[in-house]
Write an enzyme that holds these catalytic residues in place. Structure first.
Site, PDB file in Angstrom:
ATOM      1  N   GLU A  41       0.858  -1.180   0.000  1.00  0.00           N
ATOM      2  CA  GLU A  41       0.000   0.000   0.000  1.00  0.00           C
ATOM      3  C   GLU A  41       0.898   1.235   0.000  1.00  0.00           C
ATOM      4  OE1 GLU A  41      -3.893   1.532   2.532  1.00  0.00           O
ATOM      5  OE2 GLU A  41      -2.713  -0.153   3.268  1.00  0.00           O
ATOM      6  N   ASP A  77      -5.215   9.729   8.955  1.00  0.00           N
ATOM      7  CA  ASP A  77      -3.848   9.379   9.312  1.00  0.00           C
ATOM      8  C   ASP A  77      -3.456   9.874  10.697  1.00  0.00           C
ATOM      9  OD1 ASP A  77      -3.353   8.107   6.878  1.00  0.00           O
ATOM     10  OD2 ASP A  77      -2.861   9.993   5.896  1.00  0.00           O
TER      11      ASP A  77
END
EC number: 4.2.1.20
Length: 266
Positions: free
Chosen positions: A49, A60
Site C-alpha cells: 500500500e 492518518d
C-alpha cells in the site's frame, strides 16, 4: 481475475495470510520510495500500500501525517509518484494499492485519474474518505480498467452498511481495527474479532485488518482470528524515516521479514 484477487487466491491455496505493508510516497524522496517498494517486494510483502501525501489527511495518525508533510515539502505530487511507479511496477511481484483521498481524485477528474493510475501499473485503490453513497461513481470505471476499489468497514459500521460495503468492495475488504486514525498501539482490540466474525457472515471476500498493527505478535493475532491480511503502516513509515535512507531501507527489510515469518502458518 485482478492482480489482487489472484494474489489472494494463491495465498489461500497455500493457507497463508497476506502481509500488506504501507509506506508514504516521497518520504524522504521518490528514489528511496522506489527502493523501498523493491525491498518490501523481495522481503515478504504480498501486496504493498502506497500512500499519496495529502495536506489534510483525516484518517492518518501523527507518524503518517509527519511523513506526508515531509513528502509535500519535498515537492512530491501524484504525477511524480505515478511516473516513478510506471518505471518501478514492472519489476515487482506484489500488486500496488494507492491510498489516496477523494478530493485528489475529483480534482483531476475520475476518468483522467484512473487512466493515469492504470498506466502506472496500480492494481487497487483505498480512498478512506469516499462515502459509500458515492462509491458507485468510482467503482464502475475502476473495475473497467482492472483496478480494485477496496472499501473500508469500521467497528462502528451498522449491519446494513457492512452488507452494502461487502457487496461493493473489490480485491479485499479493509477492516479498520480501531475507531480513529492510523497509528501504533500496544495491542489489537478484542472487538476486531467480533468485527471479523460479523463481516465473515455476509461475505467470503478476503478480509484485511489495518490501523494499529505494529508488531509481529499482533499480526499473528489477527491471522489467528481469521483475517486474510495484516496491514501494517505507521511502524514501517517510522522505521523508514529513522536514520539515513540506507538505514531506513535496511530496517524495513528486517521488519518485513519478521512480520511475514510471524503470520506464516506452521
Amino acid at each position: 481475475m485482478t492482480a489482487i484477487s489472484d494474489r489472494f487466491e494463491t495465498l489461500k491455496q497455500n493457507q497463508e495470510c497476506a502481509l500488506i505493508p504501507f509506506i508514504t510516497a516521497g518520504d524522504p524522496d521518490l528514489e528511496t520510495t522506489a527502493a523501498a517498494l523493491k525491498i518490501l517486494d523481495s522481503n515478504g510483502a504480498d501486496i504493498i500500500e502506497l500512500g499519496i501525501p495529502y495536506s489534510d489527511p483525516l484518517a492518518d495518525g501523527p507518524v503518517i501525517q509527519a511523513a506526508a508533510t515531509r513528502a509535500l515539502q519535498n515537492g512530491t505530487k501524484l504525477e511524480s509518484v505515478l511516473e516513478m511507479l510506471k518505471v518501478t511496477t514492472p519489476s515487482l511481484q506484489a500488486p500496488i494499492v494507492l491510498f489516496t483521498y477523494y478530493n485528489s481524485i475529483l480534482h483531476r477528474g475520475i476518468d483522467n485519474f484512473l487512466e493515469q493510475v492504470a498506466a502506472a501499473g496500480v492494481a487497487g485503490l483505498v480512498v478512506p474518505d469516499l462515502p459509500l453513497e458515492e462509491a458507485a461513481g468510482l467503482l464502475k470505471p475502476a473495475t473497467e480498467r482492472g483496478i480494485d476499489l477496496i472499501l473500508l468497514i469500521a467497528p462502528t459500521s451498522s449491519s446494513e452498511r457492512i452488507e452494502a460495503i461487502a457487496r461493493s468492495s473489490q480485491g479485499f475488504i479493509y477492516l479498520v481495527s480501531v475507531t480513529g486514525v492510523t497509528g501504533m498501539r500496544s495491542q489489537v482490540e478484542g472487538r476486531v474479532l467480533d468485527l471479523l466474525q460479523k463481516v465473515r457472515q455476509v461475505t467470503d471476500k478476503p478480509l484485511g485488518v489495518g490501523f494499529g498493527i505494529s508488531q509481529p505478535a499482533q499480526a499473528t493475532q489477527v491471522r489467528d482470528w481469521g483475517a486474510d491480511a495484516a496491514i501494517v503502516g505507521s511502524a514501517f513509515v517510522q522505521r523508514l524515516a529513522t536514520g539515513t535512507p540506507a538505514e531506513g531501507l535496511s530496517a524495513i527489510a528486517e521488519f518485513c521479514q519478521s512480520l511475514k515469518a510471524a503470520i506464516k502458518t506452521s
